[in-house]
Scaffold this motif. Sequence first.
Motif, PDB file in Angstrom:
ATOM      1  N   ALA A  44     -52.339 -15.142 -37.725  1.00  0.00           N
ATOM      2  CA  ALA A  44     -53.599 -14.848 -38.840  1.00  0.00           C
ATOM      3  C   ALA A  44     -53.031 -15.981 -39.888  1.00  0.00           C
ATOM      4  N   GLY A  45     -53.944 -15.868 -41.044  1.00  0.00           N
ATOM      5  CA  GLY A  45     -53.703 -16.344 -42.057  1.00  0.00           C
ATOM      6  C   GLY A  45     -52.975 -17.850 -42.305  1.00  0.00           C
ATOM      7  N   SER A  46     -52.095 -17.911 -43.096  1.00  0.00           N
ATOM      8  CA  SER A  46     -51.387 -19.242 -43.176  1.00  0.00           C
ATOM      9  C   SER A  46     -50.697 -19.922 -41.817  1.00  0.00           C
ATOM     10  N   LEU A  47     -50.292 -18.993 -40.970  1.00  0.00           N
ATOM     11  CA  LEU A  47     -49.917 -19.663 -39.723  1.00  0.00           C
ATOM     12  C   LEU A  47     -50.888 -20.169 -38.629  1.00  0.00           C
ATOM     13  N   ASP A  86     -45.180 -19.722 -53.884  1.00  0.00           N
ATOM     14  CA  ASP A  86     -44.364 -19.034 -53.019  1.00  0.00           C
ATOM     15  C   ASP A  86     -44.087 -20.027 -51.621  1.00  0.00           C
ATOM     16  N   GLU A 106     -38.987 -13.841 -50.057  1.00  0.00           N
ATOM     17  CA  GLU A 106     -39.797 -12.815 -49.541  1.00  0.00           C
ATOM     18  C   GLU A 106     -39.677 -13.108 -47.960  1.00  0.00           C
ATOM     19  N   TYR A 137     -39.879 -16.899 -47.619  1.00  0.00           N
ATOM     20  CA  TYR A 137     -40.607 -17.751 -48.807  1.00  0.00           C
ATOM     21  C   TYR A 137     -40.069 -17.476 -50.118  1.00  0.00           C
ATOM     22  N   ARG A 176     -60.058 -11.322 -50.246  1.00  0.00           N
ATOM     23  CA  ARG A 176     -59.748 -12.809 -50.047  1.00  0.00           C
ATOM     24  C   ARG A 176     -60.927 -13.604 -49.677  1.00  0.00           C
ATOM     25  N   ARG A 208     -51.493  -7.274 -43.015  1.00  0.00           N
ATOM     26  CA  ARG A 208     -52.606  -7.431 -42.473  1.00  0.00           C
ATOM     27  C   ARG A 208     -52.837  -6.304 -41.406  1.00  0.00           C
ATOM     28  N   ASP A 263     -49.499  -9.028 -39.498  1.00  0.00           N
ATOM     29  CA  ASP A 263     -48.311  -9.252 -40.200  1.00  0.00           C
ATOM     30  C   ASP A 263     -48.270  -8.562 -41.382  1.00  0.00           C
ATOM     31  N   PHE A 264     -47.000  -9.191 -42.275  1.00  0.00           N
ATOM     32  CA  PHE A 264     -46.764  -8.291 -43.503  1.00  0.00           C
ATOM     33  C   PHE A 264     -45.594  -9.129 -43.999  1.00  0.00           C
ATOM     34  N   LYS A 265     -45.364  -8.714 -45.546  1.00  0.00           N
ATOM     35  CA  LYS A 265     -44.486  -9.276 -46.358  1.00  0.00           C
ATOM     36  C   LYS A 265     -43.794  -8.277 -46.716  1.00  0.00           C
ATOM     37  N   ARG A 280     -44.616 -11.586 -38.387  1.00  0.00           N
ATOM     38  CA  ARG A 280     -45.827 -11.957 -37.739  1.00  0.00           C
ATOM     39  C   ARG A 280     -45.918 -11.243 -36.225  1.00  0.00           C
ATOM     40  N   ASP A 327     -52.300  -4.296 -49.330  1.00  0.00           N
ATOM     41  CA  ASP A 327     -52.286  -5.528 -50.055  1.00  0.00           C
ATOM     42  C   ASP A 327     -51.315  -6.794 -49.557  1.00  0.00           C
ATOM     43  N   THR A 328     -50.274  -6.133 -48.773  1.00  0.00           N
ATOM     44  CA  THR A 328     -49.258  -6.667 -48.373  1.00  0.00           C
ATOM     45  C   THR A 328     -49.050  -6.928 -46.757  1.00  0.00           C
ATOM     46  N   VAL A 354     -41.691 -12.575 -44.515  1.00  0.00           N
ATOM     47  CA  VAL A 354     -42.642 -12.288 -43.654  1.00  0.00           C
ATOM     48  C   VAL A 354     -42.609 -12.075 -42.223  1.00  0.00           C
TER      49      VAL A 354
HETATM   50  N1  UDP Z   1     -48.391 -11.627 -48.151  1.00  0.00           N
HETATM   51  C1  UDP Z   1     -48.145 -10.981 -49.525  1.00  0.00           C
HETATM   52  N2  UDP Z   1     -47.853 -11.722 -50.398  1.00  0.00           N
HETATM   53  C2  UDP Z   1     -48.059 -12.978 -50.390  1.00  0.00           C
HETATM   54  C3  UDP Z   1     -48.375 -13.851 -49.424  1.00  0.00           C
HETATM   55  C4  UDP Z   1     -48.432 -13.157 -48.393  1.00  0.00           C
HETATM   56  O1  UDP Z   1     -48.344  -9.840 -49.319  1.00  0.00           O
HETATM   57  O2  UDP Z   1     -47.692 -13.463 -51.700  1.00  0.00           O
HETATM   58  C5  UDP Z   1     -48.661 -11.076 -47.022  1.00  0.00           C
HETATM   59  C6  UDP Z   1     -50.023 -11.052 -46.388  1.00  0.00           C
HETATM   60  O3  UDP Z   1     -50.771 -10.067 -46.878  1.00  0.00           O
HETATM   61  C7  UDP Z   1     -49.932 -11.113 -45.105  1.00  0.00           C
HETATM   62  C8  UDP Z   1     -48.626 -11.701 -44.691  1.00  0.00           C
HETATM   63  O4  UDP Z   1     -48.137 -11.798 -45.895  1.00  0.00           O
HETATM   64  O5  UDP Z   1     -49.883  -9.902 -44.554  1.00  0.00           O
HETATM   65  C9  UDP Z   1     -48.379 -13.076 -44.236  1.00  0.00           C
HETATM   66  O6  UDP Z   1     -49.651 -14.027 -45.178  1.00  0.00           O
HETATM   67  P1  UDP Z   1     -49.828 -15.635 -44.990  1.00  0.00           P
HETATM   68  O7  UDP Z   1     -48.640 -16.311 -44.809  1.00  0.00           O
HETATM   69  O8  UDP Z   1     -50.680 -15.442 -43.742  1.00  0.00           O
HETATM   70  O9  UDP Z   1     -50.762 -16.113 -46.120  1.00  0.00           O
HETATM   71  P2  UDP Z   1     -51.991 -15.579 -46.742  1.00  0.00           P
HETATM   72  O10 UDP Z   1     -52.963 -16.171 -45.857  1.00  0.00           O
HETATM   73  O11 UDP Z   1     -52.083 -14.303 -47.012  1.00  0.00           O
HETATM   74  O12 UDP Z   1     -52.285 -16.734 -47.985  1.00  0.00           O
END
Ligand code: UDP
Length: 244
Positions: free
Chosen positions: A102-105, A133, A94, A125, A219, A203, A179-181, A98, A200-201, A96
Amino acid sequence: MGGAVVKKGRIYEGKAKVVYETDDPSTVIIEFKDDATAFDGKKRGTIGGKGEACAAITARAFEYLESCGIATHYRGWISRREIAARRVRILPVEAVVRNVVAGSLAKRLGLEEGLSLREPVFETYYKSDELGDPMVNDYHILALGLATREEIAVIERMSLEINRHLTEFFDKAGLRLVDFKLEFGVADGDILLADEISPDTCRLWDKESLTKLDKDRFRRDLGGVEEAYQEVVRRVELAHGMAR
Ligand code: UDP
């Protein structure tokens, strides 16, 4: 377009989508569900109208990217919650991209959400539900045989190009692409953008108020989840036309 194919048996059912084969071996139908999951499936629910919203936004985004010269699996609109797509082998990597922290970063590097990045960040990922993942680099991808060196290079180049086009696509709809996946598939040696592009995928924040209009509302229990998905559809349709 795409209306000519006849839907047959289901070949895959995931968390948010069902994939059906058709009478054309090179075409599948993807149905978008209202089911939502987060945190590796630990949080589950349904979001009314999400299937239709994600199908509509995905269709618009793929049409736009195709018009920008990006090779995608998109083959057309079938019904309110279904699109036709080229049958591909999905790569288990996958991507990503950014633009804003945001999020995991934010969590991993101790950064404040909302900080603009000096340049886009590209991450990969390993697509594995059992492992949640995990993030991998090129060495892991090559050592595990998840993709070839050439495929990694194409995925990176395409992801950054897609980021430029999608940033503009959403900006025209008054949305900041945070960000997006992305997922990519292989068909007859070609690498195509596959899967979906939706709240869904991605932000997506309102450009002015920075209000979250994406799956983070689900979430993080922020409320107004259904309304957020509808608002993105409304703005995308307004900015990119209703004709089908
Ligand atoms: N994302 C996704 N599917 C996943 C993980 C992440 O579509 O299995 C998208 C998520 O919506 C965001 C971007 O990828 O737009 C980055 O996600 P992040 O690594 O910040 O993880 P999260 O906070 O969503 O767990």
